[in-house]
Every structure is written in structure tokens, then in C-alpha cells.
Design an enzyme around this catalytic site. Structure first.
Site, PDB file in Angstrom:
ATOM      1  N   ASP A   1      -5.436  -7.435  12.970  1.00 44.21           N
ATOM      2  CA  ASP A   1      -5.486  -6.568  11.807  1.00 44.21           C
ATOM      3  C   ASP A   1      -4.592  -7.105  10.653  1.00 44.21           C
ATOM      4  O   ASP A   1      -3.438  -6.964  10.745  1.00 44.21           O
ATOM      5  CB  ASP A   1      -4.960  -5.509  12.284  1.00 44.21           C
ATOM      6  CG  ASP A   1      -5.030  -4.076  11.336  1.00 44.21           C
ATOM      7  OD1 ASP A   1      -5.728  -4.456  10.221  1.00 44.21           O
ATOM      8  OD2 ASP A   1      -4.410  -3.157  11.415  1.00 44.21           O
TER       9      ASP A   1
ATOM     10  N   ASP B   1      -9.433  -7.104   3.375  1.00 40.78           N
ATOM     11  CA  ASP B   1      -9.115  -6.557   4.713  1.00 40.78           C
ATOM     12  C   ASP B   1     -10.030  -7.159   5.638  1.00 40.78           C
ATOM     13  O   ASP B   1     -11.396  -7.060   5.534  1.00 40.78           O
ATOM     14  CB  ASP B   1      -9.110  -5.053   4.607  1.00 40.78           C
ATOM     15  CG  ASP B   1      -8.843  -4.365   6.000  1.00 40.78           C
ATOM     16  OD1 ASP B   1      -7.614  -4.728   6.595  1.00 40.78           O
ATOM     17  OD2 ASP B   1      -9.496  -3.487   6.295  1.00 40.78           O
TER      18      ASP B   1
END
Length: 476
Positions: free
Chosen positions: A152, A356
Site C-alpha cells: 500500500d 497510488d
């Protein structure tokens, strides 16, 4: 007739003829279907612990990544369509969570410490529904116990479920037992490491406690520790790790999370000296490739053919990877109305664009999205339109075709023009030939470059030089 009284139709004709006087640039999209979930095939030596490299011997490491759909128990009873709908629901949770973090970081400027009972880690994100799309397999502890960890870039803290469990969700491997590891070490409340948490907790044995909460109400709580992680045959010791004894919420079957953000407690920051503060990943198009996605740490992570854009700093939030987006071209022409001002990261931490790994569909502030969408629709007017699908409002019926011509799309970052392959912006959404333009608008100030747009590029995070790079066809 003077210019003021020029008939409207003539004015419109002149506008259109000027706009399209330069022919638009097109590229071919070869049509594919939604990916089928694949069975996991990890090299057996990863779990055997054979030929472990001594720490000093290697300054690079590489791991294979797999999509979270392949780990989900639901995947094997699901159709590609239902998995895709679940992915879009996950995506909405993710975007809301990231936008919430950015908003909370702006408003919490008082600097006042929170109450002792209200401790939290440096970011609200993680393994909940919106926690990330890709995971890897790595060893925790000594001897190494292999587990799946979600990766992440939108969070920092590294954590894993630990026994004894006050409450643990179901994971695909046995829960990690810190008592069985000779390298597990609790962190004292007084240590500098504990103070790196935004608001650390402390138990009655004077051991540091952490908590990570999520945008959807899920959370993990436990003791903060240091531990050894093993990637394939490479050991990395003294990594600050949350050992979660109470983990509640909408989690997938991974054992924990490897935080890859820019913050003080993320894995790249902690292991920075050893790997030169550089890492990169390459996410393959799962419908078109049998190659696995991969992630590299160290100097070999930096591709020679990458184009780089500077990393920008948000004074209120150190986790996210902010970049400057100056404009977008469709068909070789800059889209009017999409300017750097729409994506500006201001002094209060509002706005900005982040790269991201855990968001699928790129989100652009609403005015930028509308301008991009309208330019693409105009350039793709020869394609048969289809009804909207989920968050997508620009879809096409391409049934019966094997390939089509679509206008090119280029993202103009500061110092780096990134030309997207057609399959990174016109994607299948069902098995009946419906394809949709894979961007969406957002009412939040935060724009997000998602992983569908990153597919096939090696995305380089060079923290030593404060820059992000994109290398086309970088997955080889």
C-alpha cells in the site's frame, strides 16, 4: 456584416473547423475480455527458507506481486463481471478513505496531543476493503513464517496479525506467533521508535501500542515491535512492525500490510539506507499477460528509459506521493481548460495529485474530468455509444470487433509526458463487448493516478532524488 453580428452558425462552423484543422492522433486498441481469477503459483523456495542471503550481501531485492482478486475466497466462485463490480466498490471505499485522510490532515493543525486513550498511527488506511489491490508473499520472524501481505503506497505502518488473537479475521496462513520468533522484540514506550507514531499508546508493561484505523471503520490494534522480514532469500532486520491482536473489519485474506508510503514508519523509509531509498513496481494488465507483476528495491529499481517528475511535499501529510500535473492531451492536442491550477497543492494541504498503487480508476477533480471526457467523446464519435456502467459515464458497444482506433491520451506531468497505451484508458467492463473510458471525476480536491493507468509502466519511486518516474513497457 460586422464581426459583432456574425451569425451563430458561422461562428460555430469556424470554431469546429479550427479545432479539427490538425488531424487527431489515434492508436489501436486490441479488444480483450475481463481477466479470469488465476490460481496462485509462488515459487516453493520462498517458503523453504533455503539459501537465505546474509544481510550485508545484497542491496537489491525483487518480489512478485499478485492481484488481490486471486487471494479472495470469493474469487473462485465468481464471474469476471462480479469480481470487477466488487473491485469498483473497493475502489470507491479506497478513494473516500484517501480523500478523508487528506482532509483530516488539513484540519488537525492545532498540534495538541490527543487523549492518551485515543492513539492512532500516522495514517488512516490499510487492509480494509479499500486497502490496496496487490499483495506479495514474505517471511516474518526467525525462523521465517511465510504470509501474504498487501502492498500500500497510501499508508506507512507495516503490520501483521498476531496470536494470541483478541479478534482476528480469517487469513490464508496460520496467524504469526511472536513467541515462536527469536528476532521479535517489543518496543518500549520511551523509545524514539514509539514516538514516531502520531499518538502512541502504552500498556501496563511499558510496551508501545499502535492503532491503525480505516476510512470504513475497520482497525488493527496491538503492540509495536521490531522484527526481521524475509523477501525470497533476502533478510531485512529491525523493521518496526505492528503486531495486531485485535483486527476488526472488512479485511481480505492477507495476514497484514506492507506500508510503502513516504512517512517515517513505512518500509521504504525504514530500509532506505540499505536499498538506496529507491523502489519500483510494474503492474501487468491481468487480462493480457501471463507475466506476474513485480516490485524491486535498490538501484536496479530505477529504469534507464524512465521519464521523471519531481515529488512535491504536502506540509500537512507526509504519506502520499504528490506530483505536479500540468495538463492532458487527447488525440495529440492539449485539452483546453485542463491546467496546472486545477491540480495545485496549496499551502494548507488542499488539492494536489497523488500516484497510488491501491486505487484502480484515476480520479480527476470534476472540471478536469469533464473537459477530458468531452474531448475523448468528440475524438471517439465514430464508436457506438453504450449506457453508463457503475461510475463510468462514457461507454461504448464494441461487440463483434477485434480492434478499434481510439484517440491518444497523454498525461503531462512536470518534466514528464506519459503517453498511455489504449488499454490503460478504454477497458472492458463485461463479457458482451462493452468498454468504458477508465477515468472518473471527484468532488474532493484530491486527484489520484490509479493502477489501471499505471499498467505496463515501471513506476519508480526514487526518494533519494525526490522524484517519481514512469518507464513504458517496463514489466519485461
Amino acid at each position: 456584416m460586422d464581426g459583432k453580428r456574425l451569425p451563430i452558425f458561422l461562428s460555430l462552423f469556424l470554431t469546429i473547423s479550427v479545432s479539427f484543422s490538425v488531424p487527431l492522433q489515434y492508436q489501436t486498441l486490441v479488444l480483450t475480455s475481463l481477466p479470469q481469477p488465476q490460481t496462485l503459483s509462488w515459487a516453493t523456495q520462498q517458503d523453504s527458507g533455503s539459501e537465505i542471503q546474509p544481510e550485508s550481501e545484497t542491496s537489491t531485492l525483487s518480489v512478485n506481486l499478485h492481484h488481490v482478486d486471486n487471494l479472495s475466497p470469493a474469487a473462485f466462485n465468481s464471474t469476471p463481471e462480479s469480481l470487477f463490480k466488487i473491485r469498483l466498490r473497493r475502489d470507491a471505499v479506497r478513494v473516500k478513505s484517501l480523500s478523508t485522510i487528506a482532509a483530516v490532515s488539513r484540519t488537525n493543525v492545532s498540534g495538541k496531543p490527543r487523549g492518551a486513550g485515543d492513539f492512532s498511527s500516522s495514517v488512516i488506511s490499510g487492509l480494509a476493503q479499500g486497502s490496496g489491490e496487490y499483495f506479495t508473499r514474505l517471511g516474518v520472524g526467525t525462523p521465517a513464517k511465510y504470509v501474504y501481505m498487501v502492498l500500500d503506497t497510501g499508508s506507512d505502518v507495516v503490520w501483521v496479525q498476531c496470536s494470541p488473537c483478541r479478534k482476528c479475521y480469517t487469513q490464508s496462513d496460520p496467524v504469526f506467533d511472536p513467541k515462536a520468533s527469536t528476532s521479535f522484540l517489543g518496543v518500549s514506550c520511551a523509545s524514539p521508535l514509539c514516538r514516531r507514531l502520531d499518538s502512541p499508546g502504552c500498556n501496563n508493561r511499558k510496551k508501545c501500542l499502535y492503532q491503525v484505523s480505516y476510512g470504513d471503520g475497520s482497525f488493527t490494534v496491538g503492540e509495536f515491535s521490531t522484527e526481521t522480514l524475509t523477501f525470497r532469500r533476502t533478510k531485512v532486520s529491525n523493521i518496526a512492525l505492528g503486531c495486531g491482536h485485535d483486527n476488526e473489519g472488512l479485511f481480505v485474506g492477507a495476514a497484514g500490510l506492507l506500508g510503502l508510503g513516504r512517512g517515517k514508519l513505512s518500509f521504504p523509509t525504514q530500509a532506505g539506507r540499505r536499498f538506496g531509498k529507491k523502489f519500483s513496481y510494474c503492474l501487468v494488465d491481468r487480462s493480457a499477460s501471463s507475466k506476474p507483476s513485480s516490485m524491486l528495491f535498490g538501484d536496479s529499481a530505477v529504469s534507464r528509459n524512465a521519464v521523471f517528475t519531481p515529488l512535491l511535499s504536502n506540509p500537512k501529510l507526509d504519506t502520499f506521493y504528490y506530483v505536479g500535473l500540468n495538463g492532458i492531451s487527447v488525440g495529440g492536442a492539449r485539452v483546453p481548460g485542463i491546467t496546472a491550477s486545477l491540480f495545485k497543492l496549496d499551502a494548507t494541504g488542499n488539492g494536489g495529485v497523488i500516484v497510488d498503487s491501491g486505487t484502480s480508476v484515476t480520479r480527476l477533480t470534476r472540471p478536469a474530468y469533464v473537459a477530458l471526457r468531452d474531448a475523448f467523446r468528440a475524438g471517439a464519435s465514430n464508436l457506438k455509444r453504450a449506457p453508463d456502467f457503475s461510475l463510468f459515464d462514457t461507454c461504448f458497444d464494441l461487440s463483434g470487433k477485434t480492434e478499434v482506433k481510439v484517440p491518444t491520451v497523454v498525461l503531462h506531468f512536470g518534466g514528464a509526458d506519459v503517453s498511455l497505451p489504449a488499454s490503460n484508458y478504454l477497458i472492458p467492463v463485461d463479457s458482451d463487448g462493452k468498454f468504458c473510458f477508465a477515468f472518473a471525476g471527484t468532488m474532493s480536491g484530491l486527484s489520484i493516478i490509479g493502477n489501471i493507468q499505471q499498467q505496463g509502466f515501471r513506476v519508480v519511486f526514487d526518494l533519494a532524488s525526490n522524484r517519481v518516474g514512469f518507464a513504458p513497457r517496463g514489466c519485461a
